[in-house]
Design an enzyme around this catalytic site. Sequence first.
Site, PDB file in Angstrom:
ATOM      1  N   SER A 139       0.864  -1.168   0.000  1.00 53.64           N
ATOM      2  CA  SER A 139       0.000   0.000   0.000  1.00 53.64           C
ATOM      3  C   SER A 139       0.909   1.230   0.000  1.00 53.64           C
ATOM      4  O   SER A 139       1.696   1.421   0.927  1.00 53.64           O
ATOM      5  CB  SER A 139      -0.879  -0.044   1.256  1.00 53.64           C
ATOM      6  OG  SER A 139      -1.675   1.103   1.356  1.00 53.64           O
ATOM      7  N   LYS A 165      -1.168  -1.017  -4.294  1.00 52.71           N
ATOM      8  CA  LYS A 165      -2.355  -0.214  -3.992  1.00 52.71           C
ATOM      9  C   LYS A 165      -1.887   1.215  -3.844  1.00 52.71           C
ATOM     10  O   LYS A 165      -0.945   1.499  -3.110  1.00 52.71           O
ATOM     11  CB  LYS A 165      -2.970  -0.757  -2.699  1.00 52.71           C
ATOM     12  CG  LYS A 165      -3.921   0.136  -1.972  1.00 52.71           C
ATOM     13  CD  LYS A 165      -4.725  -0.675  -0.956  1.00 52.71           C
ATOM     14  CE  LYS A 165      -4.763  -0.013   0.395  1.00 52.71           C
ATOM     15  NZ  LYS A 165      -5.550  -0.795   1.376  1.00 52.71           N
ATOM     16  N   LYS A 167      -2.798   4.984  -2.743  1.00 55.86           N
ATOM     17  CA  LYS A 167      -3.736   5.813  -1.995  1.00 55.86           C
ATOM     18  C   LYS A 167      -4.057   7.036  -2.853  1.00 55.86           C
ATOM     19  O   LYS A 167      -3.155   7.605  -3.495  1.00 55.86           O
ATOM     20  CB  LYS A 167      -3.105   6.261  -0.681  1.00 55.86           C
ATOM     21  CG  LYS A 167      -2.899   5.110   0.293  1.00 55.86           C
ATOM     22  CD  LYS A 167      -4.233   4.617   0.848  1.00 55.86           C
ATOM     23  CE  LYS A 167      -4.030   3.584   1.940  1.00 55.86           C
ATOM     24  NZ  LYS A 167      -5.297   3.170   2.554  1.00 55.86           N
ATOM     25  N   ASP A 193      -7.080   3.161  -3.331  1.00 52.81           N
ATOM     26  CA  ASP A 193      -7.828   3.229  -2.062  1.00 52.81           C
ATOM     27  C   ASP A 193      -8.024   4.699  -1.710  1.00 52.81           C
ATOM     28  O   ASP A 193      -7.056   5.439  -1.534  1.00 52.81           O
ATOM     29  CB  ASP A 193      -7.050   2.507  -0.951  1.00 52.81           C
ATOM     30  CG  ASP A 193      -7.828   2.421   0.364  1.00 52.81           C
ATOM     31  OD1 ASP A 193      -8.956   2.947   0.433  1.00 52.81           O
ATOM     32  OD2 ASP A 193      -7.290   1.816   1.320  1.00 52.81           O
ATOM     33  N   GLU A 218     -11.048   0.856  -3.689  1.00 52.13           N
ATOM     34  CA  GLU A 218     -11.389   0.601  -2.285  1.00 52.13           C
ATOM     35  C   GLU A 218     -11.995   1.840  -1.628  1.00 52.13           C
ATOM     36  O   GLU A 218     -11.439   2.939  -1.729  1.00 52.13           O
ATOM     37  CB  GLU A 218     -10.102   0.167  -1.562  1.00 52.13           C
ATOM     38  CG  GLU A 218     -10.278  -0.294  -0.126  1.00 52.13           C
ATOM     39  CD  GLU A 218      -8.965  -0.824   0.469  1.00 52.13           C
ATOM     40  OE1 GLU A 218      -8.040  -1.182  -0.289  1.00 52.13           O
ATOM     41  OE2 GLU A 218      -8.872  -0.867   1.703  1.00 52.13           O
ATOM     42  N   ASP A 243     -13.916  -1.410   2.679  1.00 51.65           N
ATOM     43  CA  ASP A 243     -13.023  -1.575   3.831  1.00 51.65           C
ATOM     44  C   ASP A 243     -13.759  -1.001   5.049  1.00 51.65           C
ATOM     45  O   ASP A 243     -14.488  -1.732   5.749  1.00 51.65           O
ATOM     46  CB  ASP A 243     -11.690  -0.839   3.532  1.00 51.65           C
ATOM     47  CG  ASP A 243     -10.732  -0.735   4.705  1.00 51.65           C
ATOM     48  OD1 ASP A 243     -11.100  -1.122   5.831  1.00 51.65           O
ATOM     49  OD2 ASP A 243      -9.593  -0.241   4.531  1.00 51.65           O
ATOM     50  N   LYS A 267     -10.323  -6.656   7.769  1.00 50.93           N
ATOM     51  CA  LYS A 267      -9.318  -6.335   8.782  1.00 50.93           C
ATOM     52  C   LYS A 267      -9.918  -6.813  10.095  1.00 50.93           C
ATOM     53  O   LYS A 267     -10.959  -6.281  10.508  1.00 50.93           O
ATOM     54  CB  LYS A 267      -9.079  -4.822   8.855  1.00 50.93           C
ATOM     55  CG  LYS A 267      -8.395  -4.230   7.632  1.00 50.93           C
ATOM     56  CD  LYS A 267      -8.244  -2.728   7.768  1.00 50.93           C
ATOM     57  CE  LYS A 267      -7.598  -2.137   6.525  1.00 50.93           C
ATOM     58  NZ  LYS A 267      -7.656  -0.658   6.513  1.00 50.93           N
ATOM     59  N   GLY A 295      -4.431  -4.199   6.022  1.00 54.63           N
ATOM     60  CA  GLY A 295      -3.474  -3.942   7.101  1.00 54.63           C
ATOM     61  C   GLY A 295      -3.694  -2.559   7.679  1.00 54.63           C
ATOM     62  O   GLY A 295      -4.340  -1.700   7.069  1.00 54.63           O
TER      63      GLY A 295
HETATM   64  O1  OSB Z   1      -7.298   1.878   4.288  1.00 54.10           O
HETATM   65  O2  OSB Z   1      -6.198   0.111   4.148  1.00 54.10           O
HETATM   66  C1  OSB Z   1      -6.330   1.234   4.616  1.00 54.10           C
HETATM   67  C2  OSB Z   1      -3.309   2.074   6.799  1.00 54.10           C
HETATM   68  C3  OSB Z   1      -3.903   2.841   7.779  1.00 54.10           C
HETATM   69  C4  OSB Z   1      -5.253   3.114   7.695  1.00 54.10           C
HETATM   70  C5  OSB Z   1      -6.005   2.611   6.638  1.00 54.10           C
HETATM   71  C6  OSB Z   1      -5.406   1.818   5.669  1.00 54.10           C
HETATM   72  C7  OSB Z   1      -4.026   1.574   5.732  1.00 54.10           C
HETATM   73  C8  OSB Z   1      -3.280   0.830   4.723  1.00 54.10           C
HETATM   74  C9  OSB Z   1      -1.997   0.180   5.189  1.00 54.10           C
HETATM   75  O3  OSB Z   1      -3.573   0.791   3.550  1.00 54.10           O
HETATM   76  C10 OSB Z   1      -1.779  -1.176   4.657  1.00 54.10           C
HETATM   77  C11 OSB Z   1      -0.630  -1.868   5.353  1.00 54.10           C
HETATM   78  O4  OSB Z   1      -0.710  -2.082   6.593  1.00 54.10           O
HETATM   79  O5  OSB Z   1       0.331  -2.182   4.692  1.00 54.10           O
HETATM   80 MG    MG Z   2      -8.502   0.787   2.962  1.00 61.23          MG
END
Ligand code: OSB
Ligand code: MG
Length: 375
Positions: A139, A165, A167, A193, A218, A243, A267, A295
């Site tokens: 991510s 992924k 952001k 995401d 996402e 999510d 999660k 995660g």
């Molecule tokens: O939306 O998946 C998410 C981290 C903090 C808060 C929200 C998210 C995330 C990540 C991190 O995408 C993914 C990882 O732990 O590698």
């Molecule tokens: Mg997410």
Amino acid sequence: MSIHLASITLHEIRLPLVEPFTISSGTMENRRILLLELCDADGITAWSESVADDAPNYNPETVDTCRTILKKWLAPRVLGKTFADPGKVDAAINQNIRGHHMAKAALEMGCWGLEAERQGKSLSVLLGGIRETIITGISIGIQPSPAMLVKKARGAFAQGYPKIKCKIRPGADLAFLAAVREELGPDAEIMADANNAYTIADFDHLVKMDAFGLLMLEQPLAWDDVFRHAELQRRMTTPICLDESITSLDRAEDMIALKAGRIINIKPGRVGGFTASKAIHDLAEKHDIPVWCGGMLESGIGRAYNVALASLPNFKLPGDLSPSARYWAQDIVRPEWTMSPKGEVTVPRTKPGLGIQIDRNRIDNLTVRSETLTA
Ligand code: OSB
Ligand code: MG
């Protein structure tokens, strides 16, 4: 075997990320992490982790709300009580206590970890997992420019990650995704995401993302929305993955009934633990909805639980389960989590419990506050 907790010690640590991680709702730099050390009446110990961070920008929980709820409401429901198996803890901590899933998950999953320890079985085997390896994804936080994102994405593919992924947020979306697709070619597995950065006013804009051949988009809309995602999914060919909105089995049923998404990111911290995660996993499997393990920038302890969960059969897509070095200069477990050149994390199925050792010294050095709760 049964669970009989004698004490729970809450350790709050500070763990600096190797680089700041920016999502549409904020930046994380120095993680505050609440660790739980669960001890049973026979002196057997298991560690677990709450995925809440300092700020309530993902869901309403924070490290501080987790500590309060665990101390005042959840620990008294389990300390000194006997549970025939860890699957019984979920009901005990949910009756007339609303929400606070991250706090509940830390405790409930810790009981699964303890049971695995007691039985001398791996957590994956205890849960009914079948996978020996988990395909991982990375991510990548929001970058200052499309060129910087392309550079990060290239680096990640070169390291072996099969999926990336990105952001996104308004102002850092179409041009960024277009650049990644253009530079990395039509076969690269790319997803985005948004962490709730858009509203119904953005539907025409979001539909443009269909041009990028994303594996999925996402959580584009509000953190607690299901209904509006259904309208957006009707208008987009890109599969929507929920999510934040999937906080329980009921919300997963809502998503499926409303056709508000085609994929679920599970999660365990968000849904309240392993019992809820397994229920959502099983429901999704029945409806041919693939799931994957998300995660929350966990330490190596939380990662052990995610890896075990992701070994269940319907976790069919790469998880956000990167190796320790992607997050930390030094993790708090030994060995650290690693990734093969093909992007796989090995599930420690032949080792008992979490399958990793806790680096107690390092945890003590990082601890800013700790307290022990007893019956
Ligand atoms: O939306 O998946 C998410 C981290 C903090 C808060 C929200 C998210 C995330 C990540 C991190 O995408 C993914 C990882 O732990 O590698
Ligand atoms: Mg997410």
